[in-house]
Design a protein around this motif. Sequence first.
Motif, PDB file in Angstrom:
ATOM      1  N   GLU A  78       1.008  -1.194  -0.248  1.00 16.84           N
ATOM      2  CA  GLU A  78       0.269   0.437   0.299  1.00 16.84           C
ATOM      3  C   GLU A  78       0.796   1.193   0.149  1.00 16.84           C
ATOM      4  N   ARG A  79       2.123   1.613   1.142  1.00 19.69           N
ATOM      5  CA  ARG A  79       2.881   2.524   0.916  1.00 19.69           C
ATOM      6  C   ARG A  79       3.617   2.710  -0.051  1.00 19.69           C
ATOM      7  N   GLU A  80       4.229   1.051  -0.985  1.00 20.72           N
ATOM      8  CA  GLU A  80       4.244   1.834  -2.233  1.00 20.72           C
ATOM      9  C   GLU A  80       3.790   2.230  -3.323  1.00 20.72           C
ATOM     10  N   ALA A  81       2.733   1.833  -3.738  1.00 25.29           N
ATOM     11  CA  ALA A  81       1.819   2.032  -4.709  1.00 25.29           C
ATOM     12  C   ALA A  81       0.634   3.916  -4.264  1.00 25.29           C
ATOM     13  N   ALA A  82       0.861   4.493  -2.594  1.00 30.54           N
ATOM     14  CA  ALA A  82       0.814   5.293  -2.677  1.00 30.54           C
ATOM     15  C   ALA A  82       1.557   6.291  -3.512  1.00 30.54           C
ATOM     16  N   ALA A  83       2.916   5.943  -2.594  1.00 35.88           N
ATOM     17  CA  ALA A  83       4.048   6.300  -3.003  1.00 35.88           C
ATOM     18  C   ALA A  83       4.466   6.770  -4.564  1.00 35.88           C
ATOM     19  N   LYS A  84       3.571   5.570  -5.656  1.00 36.07           N
ATOM     20  CA  LYS A  84       3.631   5.827  -7.056  1.00 36.07           C
ATOM     21  C   LYS A  84       2.991   7.053  -7.608  1.00 36.07           C
ATOM     22  N   GLN A  85       1.322   7.183  -6.938  1.00 33.59           N
ATOM     23  CA  GLN A  85       0.362   7.867  -6.577  1.00 33.59           C
ATOM     24  C   GLN A  85       1.321   8.983  -7.161  1.00 33.59           C
ATOM     25  N   ARG A  86       1.957   9.455  -5.640  1.00 33.29           N
ATOM     26  CA  ARG A  86       2.487  10.948  -5.722  1.00 33.29           C
ATOM     27  C   ARG A  86       2.967  11.321  -6.744  1.00 33.29           C
ATOM     28  N   GLU A  87       4.255  10.886  -7.377  1.00 33.48           N
ATOM     29  CA  GLU A  87       5.367  10.549  -7.904  1.00 33.48           C
ATOM     30  C   GLU A  87       4.325  11.121  -9.185  1.00 33.48           C
ATOM     31  N   GLU A  88       3.375  10.020  -9.506  1.00 27.20           N
ATOM     32  CA  GLU A  88       3.071  10.141 -10.753  1.00 27.20           C
ATOM     33  C   GLU A  88       2.233  12.285 -11.365  1.00 27.20           C
ATOM     34  N   GLU A  89       1.651  11.912  -9.591  1.00 24.73           N
ATOM     35  CA  GLU A  89       0.529  13.782  -9.854  1.00 24.73           C
ATOM     36  C   GLU A  89       1.632  13.800  -9.322  1.00 24.73           C
ATOM     37  N   ARG A  90       2.899  14.375  -8.994  1.00 20.34           N
ATOM     38  CA  ARG A  90       3.797  15.418  -8.855  1.00 20.34           C
ATOM     39  C   ARG A  90       4.389  15.600 -10.691  1.00 20.34           C
ATOM     40  N   ALA A  91       4.552  14.062 -10.929  1.00 19.52           N
ATOM     41  CA  ALA A  91       5.433  14.427 -12.041  1.00 19.52           C
ATOM     42  C   ALA A  91       4.116  15.387 -13.099  1.00 19.52           C
ATOM     43  N   ARG A  92       2.756  14.819 -13.082  1.00 17.18           N
ATOM     44  CA  ARG A  92       1.938  15.978 -13.770  1.00 17.18           C
ATOM     45  C   ARG A  92       1.394  16.934 -13.617  1.00 17.18           C
ATOM     46  N   ARG A  93       1.446  17.769 -12.316  1.00 16.31           N
ATOM     47  CA  ARG A  93       1.495  18.815 -12.063  1.00 16.31           C
ATOM     48  C   ARG A  93       3.052  19.164 -12.592  1.00 16.31           C
ATOM     49  N   ALA A  94       3.794  19.172 -12.164  1.00 17.10           N
ATOM     50  CA  ALA A  94       5.130  19.788 -13.279  1.00 17.10           C
ATOM     51  C   ALA A  94       5.176  20.277 -14.490  1.00 17.10           C
ATOM     52  N   ALA A  95       4.347  19.158 -15.297  1.00 19.00           N
ATOM     53  CA  ALA A  95       4.384  19.071 -16.812  1.00 19.00           C
ATOM     54  C   ALA A  95       3.035  20.820 -16.728  1.00 19.00           C
ATOM     55  N   GLU A  96       1.867  20.307 -16.029  1.00 19.25           N
ATOM     56  CA  GLU A  96       1.462  21.254 -16.209  1.00 19.25           C
ATOM     57  C   GLU A  96       1.801  22.360 -16.137  1.00 19.25           C
ATOM     58  N   ILE A  97       2.753  22.429 -15.051  1.00 23.72           N
ATOM     59  CA  ILE A  97       3.349  24.053 -14.557  1.00 23.72           C
ATOM     60  C   ILE A  97       4.362  24.346 -15.751  1.00 23.72           C
ATOM     61  N   ARG A  98       5.110  23.440 -16.653  1.00 18.96           N
ATOM     62  CA  ARG A  98       5.826  23.502 -17.756  1.00 18.96           C
ATOM     63  C   ARG A  98       5.044  24.502 -18.775  1.00 18.96           C
ATOM     64  N   GLN A  99       3.830  23.534 -19.167  1.00 18.29           N
ATOM     65  CA  GLN A  99       2.950  24.267 -20.342  1.00 18.29           C
ATOM     66  C   GLN A  99       2.310  25.717 -19.974  1.00 18.29           C
ATOM     67  N   ALA A 100       1.889  25.878 -18.542  1.00 18.82           N
ATOM     68  CA  ALA A 100       1.405  26.849 -18.415  1.00 18.82           C
ATOM     69  C   ALA A 100       2.984  28.295 -18.232  1.00 18.82           C
ATOM     70  N   ALA A 101       3.985  27.697 -18.558  1.00 22.25           N
ATOM     71  CA  ALA A 101       5.109  29.029 -18.323  1.00 22.25           C
ATOM     72  C   ALA A 101       4.904  29.188 -19.969  1.00 22.25           C
ATOM     73  N   ALA A 102       4.813  28.333 -20.637  1.00 22.19           N
ATOM     74  CA  ALA A 102       5.044  27.935 -21.859  1.00 22.19           C
ATOM     75  C   ALA A 102       4.105  29.371 -23.781  1.00 22.19           C
ATOM     76  N   ARG A 103       3.133  28.631 -22.431  1.00 23.81           N
ATOM     77  CA  ARG A 103       1.712  29.676 -22.324  1.00 23.81           C
ATOM     78  C   ARG A 103       1.688  30.928 -22.445  1.00 23.81           C
ATOM     79  N   ARG A 104       3.047  31.477 -20.834  1.00 21.69           N
ATOM     80  CA  ARG A 104       2.985  32.772 -20.513  1.00 21.69           C
ATOM     81  C   ARG A 104       4.109  33.380 -21.343  1.00 21.69           C
ATOM     82  N   ARG A 105       5.054  32.798 -22.047  1.00 16.99           N
ATOM     83  CA  ARG A 105       5.393  33.071 -22.515  1.00 16.99           C
ATOM     84  C   ARG A 105       5.542  33.580 -24.304  1.00 16.99           C
ATOM     85  N   ASP A 106       4.462  32.475 -24.655  1.00 15.50           N
ATOM     86  CA  ASP A 106       4.083  33.058 -26.111  1.00 15.50           C
ATOM     87  C   ASP A 106       3.098  33.842 -25.920  1.00 15.50           C
ATOM     88  N   ALA A 107       2.551  34.540 -24.741  1.00 13.71           N
ATOM     89  CA  ALA A 107       1.057  35.275 -24.546  1.00 13.71           C
ATOM     90  C   ALA A 107       2.465  36.426 -24.489  1.00 13.71           C
TER      91      ALA A 107
END
Length: 145
Positions: A78-107
Amino acid sequence: MAVDRQAHSAYRGKTIKESIERNRLSSVKRKYFKELERDARAAAPDSAPAQAPVRTPQRAEPRKSTQRANPYQKVVREREAAAKQREEERARRAAEIRQAAARRRDAVRQREKQRWKHNARTQRGQPLLSNQITSLLEKLQKDAP
């Protein structure tokens, strides 16, 4: 807490005693086979060296596994599954932040380009109407369905 320590030390003492007993038995076996080898050499000194006696296993059946199941295995999974889920969420959030920064630069680039066009002037200081009309047409086309 003290009871646990006593139980642990008693278990540790038991395992130490067992390992000492195993080592003692193996040393006896080594000495026995060494003596057999010496006797074989003494019996035939001038002939070819005798082969060492073949050791046969004492057990005919393979030993059954006595490994116990880990009582915390479910918690660990359970702990490993929770850690994996947190890591996936962290990666998804980092990708969203990169995309938002790219949109701001383009604007920002678009606004700078627009500003440069709107600030363009003729030699007499009048604004270039072609740039103004182009931007108005772009706005109209963007709003039109």
